[in-house]
Design an enzyme around this catalytic site. Structure first.
Site, PDB file in Angstrom:
ATOM      1  N   HIS A 273     -94.987  18.421  13.707  1.00  0.00           N
ATOM      2  CA  HIS A 273     -95.306  19.083  12.447  1.00  0.00           C
ATOM      3  C   HIS A 273     -96.310  18.223  11.692  1.00  0.00           C
ATOM      4  O   HIS A 273     -96.377  17.003  11.888  1.00  0.00           O
ATOM      5  CB  HIS A 273     -94.029  19.317  11.628  1.00  0.00           C
ATOM      6  CG  HIS A 273     -93.174  20.415  12.183  1.00  0.00           C
ATOM      7  ND1 HIS A 273     -92.865  21.562  11.482  1.00  0.00           N
ATOM      8  CD2 HIS A 273     -92.579  20.562  13.394  1.00  0.00           C
ATOM      9  CE1 HIS A 273     -92.114  22.354  12.215  1.00  0.00           C
ATOM     10  NE2 HIS A 273     -91.918  21.765  13.390  1.00  0.00           N
TER      11      HIS A 273
ATOM     12  N   CYS B 263     -88.915  24.877   8.986  1.00  0.00           N
ATOM     13  CA  CYS B 263     -87.541  24.902   9.483  1.00  0.00           C
ATOM     14  C   CYS B 263     -86.617  25.337   8.361  1.00  0.00           C
ATOM     15  O   CYS B 263     -86.629  24.730   7.285  1.00  0.00           O
ATOM     16  CB  CYS B 263     -87.134  23.530  10.006  1.00  0.00           C
ATOM     17  SG  CYS B 263     -85.411  23.445  10.550  1.00  0.00           S
TER      18      CYS B 263
ATOM     19  N   ASN C 139     -96.465  23.627  11.809  1.00  0.00           N
ATOM     20  CA  ASN C 139     -96.671  22.997  13.104  1.00  0.00           C
ATOM     21  C   ASN C 139     -98.142  22.598  13.287  1.00  0.00           C
ATOM     22  O   ASN C 139     -99.028  23.037  12.551  1.00  0.00           O
ATOM     23  CB  ASN C 139     -96.316  23.979  14.225  1.00  0.00           C
ATOM     24  CG  ASN C 139     -94.859  24.319  14.271  1.00  0.00           C
ATOM     25  OD1 ASN C 139     -94.062  23.606  14.854  1.00  0.00           O
ATOM     26  ND2 ASN C 139     -94.481  25.432  13.653  1.00  0.00           N
TER      27      ASN C 139
END
Length: 313
Positions: free
Chosen positions: A223, A254, A263
């Site tokens: 990430h 998340c 990401n």
């Protein structure tokens, strides 16, 4: 000023001829969206990714809808995709045996489990300790392998945890070994909150190699919270990793770790690989078009720097 549409190619010693991009946009990229994304949009997103040359696309997750409401339409998505949604290169996430049952009923032949390197995140994400989660995954992996499926093991919080802080390398290696000992085909090392740096990445890969898990068995999943995802990825590739997780447009997050931002953007990765002369199979222009289209569906610009440069905004 005219922006280049492709980088100049300059190979670098120690780099491979080819890298596999493991696209996680439809699953990891969309799972944290607050507003529901219509299943028809998700199916079109997948089709566009495949048309852009991405061969491995993680489609969705068979988690209970109350856990991740955004992915509660897994069966409907696979039905819309038809044959395009099946095969080893169309993995789905399964949290437990019930999730596996649902996936198998849809004809899925490639699955992923999602473990944690830390106790706190294991509790928050799976409501189990690390040891209990491994016990839960054991029959999932066995049944999947017995059915001829390909199995990936994700390990989250490999570089840092928002509750526990820095995570000892030895602790990460221990959890990775426990999951790979179940028989998984591939390990994905997750920097869930984006705190890793290249030296840390190399130390973990070396420790895993010493423990018997070589870079040929591993993928990396970074990430970009602190802008380190691409640098970490390049370090991992040079160390021997040949599978890189990325999300078109840089989408992602998340639901159980709010400090986890997007990401590594697939376009940013492709630009870097093109500049190094490394094959990957994806068409950058089509990826940029796909991200621009998806950004319009979500009502905000794509985080990817390459998308912003090439799309002009």
């Amino acid at each position: 000023m005219t922006m280049p549409s492709l980088p100049m190619t300059e190979p670098m010693p120690g780099m491979p001829d080819r890298v596999t991009i493991y696209e996680v946009g439809p699953r990891d990229g969309l799972q944290n969206e607050a507003a529901a994304v219509p299943v028809e949009v998700k199916a079109e997103f997948v089709r566009r990714l495949l048309a852009a040359g991405l061969e491995t696309v993680e489609l969705t997750s068979f988690v209970p809808q109350k856990w991740v409401p955004q992915l509660g339409d897994a069966e409907e998505l696979l039905e819309l995709l038809g044959p395009e949604g099946l095969g080893q290169q169309r993995p789905v996430l399964v949290p437990n045996e019930r999730g596996l049952d649902r996936a198998v009923e849809c004809g899925v032949t490639s699955v992923a489990i999602f473990g944690s390197a830390t106790e706190t995140f294991a509790r928050k994400n799976l409501n189990r300790s690390v040891a209990e989660s491994v016990q839960m995954f054991a029959p999932v992996v066995k049944r999947a392998l017995d059915a001829g499926a390909w199995v990936r093991a994700y390990v989250s919080m490999c570089f840092g945890d928002p509750w526990e802080g820095p995570v000892p390398v030895e602790q990460v290696v221990d959890v990775c070994l426990r999951l790979m000992d179940l028989g998984c085909d591939q390990l994905s090392l997750g920097d869930t909150i984006g705190v890793g740096t290249p030296g840390h990445v190399l130390r973990l890969l070396d420790a895993l190699d010493d423990a018997g898990i070589g870079p040929d068995q591993s993928a990396v999943h970074f990430h970009d919270t602190y802008g380190q995802a691409l640098a970490n990825t390049m370090a991992a590739i040079r160390r021997g990793v040949r599978v890189v997780d990325a999300s078109t447009g840089g989408l992602g997050g998340c639901p159980y770790a709010r400090s986890a931002t997007g990401n590594l953007a697939t376009e940013d990765l492709v630009w870097a690989l093109d500049g190094l002369g490394i094959e990957h199979g994806a068409d950058l222009a089509q990826l940029v078009q796909t991200s621009t289209w998806m950004a319009a569906q979500l009502g905000r610009p794509a985080p990817s720097r390459v998308v912003r440069a090439l799309a002009g905004g």
